[in-house]
Scaffold this active site. Structure first.
Site, PDB file in Angstrom:
ATOM      1  N   TYR A   1       0.946  -1.147  -0.146  1.00 53.05           N
ATOM      2  CA  TYR A   1      -0.128   0.087  -0.117  1.00 53.05           C
ATOM      3  C   TYR A   1       0.827   1.098  -0.088  1.00 53.05           C
ATOM      4  CZ  TYR A   1      -3.843  -3.058   1.247  1.00 53.05           C
ATOM      5  OH  TYR A   1      -4.950  -4.086   1.386  1.00 53.05           O
TER       6      TYR A   1
ATOM      7  N   LEU B   1     -18.773  -1.581   1.500  1.00 52.89           N
ATOM      8  CA  LEU B   1     -19.615  -0.701   0.760  1.00 52.89           C
ATOM      9  C   LEU B   1     -19.433  -0.515  -0.419  1.00 52.89           C
ATOM     10  CD1 LEU B   1     -19.417   2.178   3.606  1.00 52.89           C
ATOM     11  CD2 LEU B   1     -21.081   0.394   3.321  1.00 52.89           C
TER      12      LEU B   1
ATOM     13  N   GLY C   1     -17.567   2.505  -1.890  1.00 51.31           N
ATOM     14  CA  GLY C   1     -18.455   3.528  -1.800  1.00 51.31           C
ATOM     15  C   GLY C   1     -19.579   3.699  -2.476  1.00 51.31           C
TER      16      GLY C   1
ATOM     17  N   SER D   1     -22.431   3.863   0.275  1.00 52.62           N
ATOM     18  CA  SER D   1     -22.116   4.670   1.146  1.00 52.62           C
ATOM     19  C   SER D   1     -23.353   5.566   1.194  1.00 52.62           C
ATOM     20  CB  SER D   1     -20.844   5.700   0.866  1.00 52.62           C
ATOM     21  OG  SER D   1     -21.210   6.412  -0.059  1.00 52.62           O
TER      22      SER D   1
END
Length: 320
Positions: A57, A207, A210, A213
């Site tokens: 990452y 989610l 997004g 969301s």
């Protein structure tokens, strides 16, 4: 904070974990370092013990960020889950995967240094290396378990056959997989196999990056670092169809006096005590919204309504 056990003999962790990937730029756009650290602090203070990261990452940035957030706290306050093996080019793009035994030990040594720790609680290959038998990769991690550098072994995004082969070498604590109302592929074969073997699921993307969301709309613009602009579910007619599903959920959320995000999170929590959702919160407000899902009780009627609003395989477009 309620707890759930990872696997049969794995650690007790909070009933939801914190996915830290988005706190390093390059995935969901730019991130605020101070806000990210504050979010990790707030999660720990709320009893969220499971922190998920990866050595690739932002080329190690995420591990350094987590280490900074953990300064001054007891090591046992956090359960650190780390992925390794993805190869990164200088431009930030993925260029392959390396899960050879020598890569296992090399990657782990850098991870321990960046996280400023003597051991990793859960260590897992980020994806299957097609050039290396899974038995060799798991065997190398098992050696690190014996040496005390790793406590438990996990996997990520592998099928049922690979899961069985890996588990035959060393007990697998958990399998990390995308699982949400819009991504339910694991229900067909992978989840039943994991349950047969006593392996938990740490669910990411709950989610749907997004979409669930409740704040996404078709006119939203992503910056140059946001990979969602390349995902099929966020483009063209697919996005229109998927936002219709979200609006169907909004009606149910309003009836429950909650948010769509909390409703979607609570749905994942309802799928079984062996499933631990990873909250990809980058900001305090996102974390606070996620934690409210722990207090949301979904009735059989609620679950039926949710199923009708977003049936399995209803999402338009593939995950990637």
């Amino acid at each position: 904070m309620k707890q759930r056990r990872l696997g049969i003999d794995g650690p007790l962790v909070s009933s939801m974990g914190l996915g830290c990937m988005g706190m390093s730029g390059g995935t969901y756009g730019s991130a605020d370092r101070a806000e990210s650290i504050n979010t990790i602090h707030a999660a720990l203070d709320a009893g969220v013990t499971l922190l998920d990261t990866g050595d690739f990452y932002s080329s190690g940035h995420n591990e350094l960020l987590v280490a900074e957030a953990l300064k001054g706290r007891k090591r046992e306050d956090a359960i650190l889950s780390v992925k390794f093996g993805m190869l990164i080019s200088p431009d930030g793009s993925y260029s392959g995967i390396d899960c050879r035994p020598q890569a296992v030990t090399n990657s782990l040594s850098y991870t321990l240094a960046r996280l400023n720790t003597d051991y990793v609680d859960i260590y897992r290959p980020a994806r299957l290396d097609p050039t290396v038998p899974i038995e060799e990769t798991i065997g190398a991690i098992a050696d690190m378990v014996k040496a005390g550098y790793v406590r438990h072994i996990g996997l990520s995004e592998v099928d049922a056959e690979i899961l069985r082969r890996a588990h035959a070498v060393h007990p697998i604590t958990d399998l990390q997989f995308e699982y949400s109302l819009m991504s339910r592929d694991i229900e067909k074969e992978i989840l039943p196999t994991a349950r047969e073997l006593g392996i938990s699921i740490t669910a990411y993307g709950i989610l749907s990056h997004g979409l669930l969301s409740g704040t996404w709309d078709k006119d939203r613009r992503t910056d140059g670092f946001d990979f969602r602009k390349h995902l099929p579910r966020f483009t063209g007619e697919n996005l229109d169809k998927n936002l219709e599903l979200v609006e169907a959920l909004r009606t149910i959320a309003e009836e429950k006096n909650t948010t769509i995000a909390s409703l979607a999170t609570s749905w994942v929590l309802s799928r079984g005590d062996d499933i631990i959702p990873l909250i990809g919160a980058r900001r305090l407000t996102q974390l606070q919204d996620a934690v409210t899902a722990l207090d949301l009780q979904l009735t059989a009627s609620d679950l039926e309504k949710i199923q009708e609003a977003v049936p399995a395989d209803a999402a338009a477009g593939t995950r990637y």
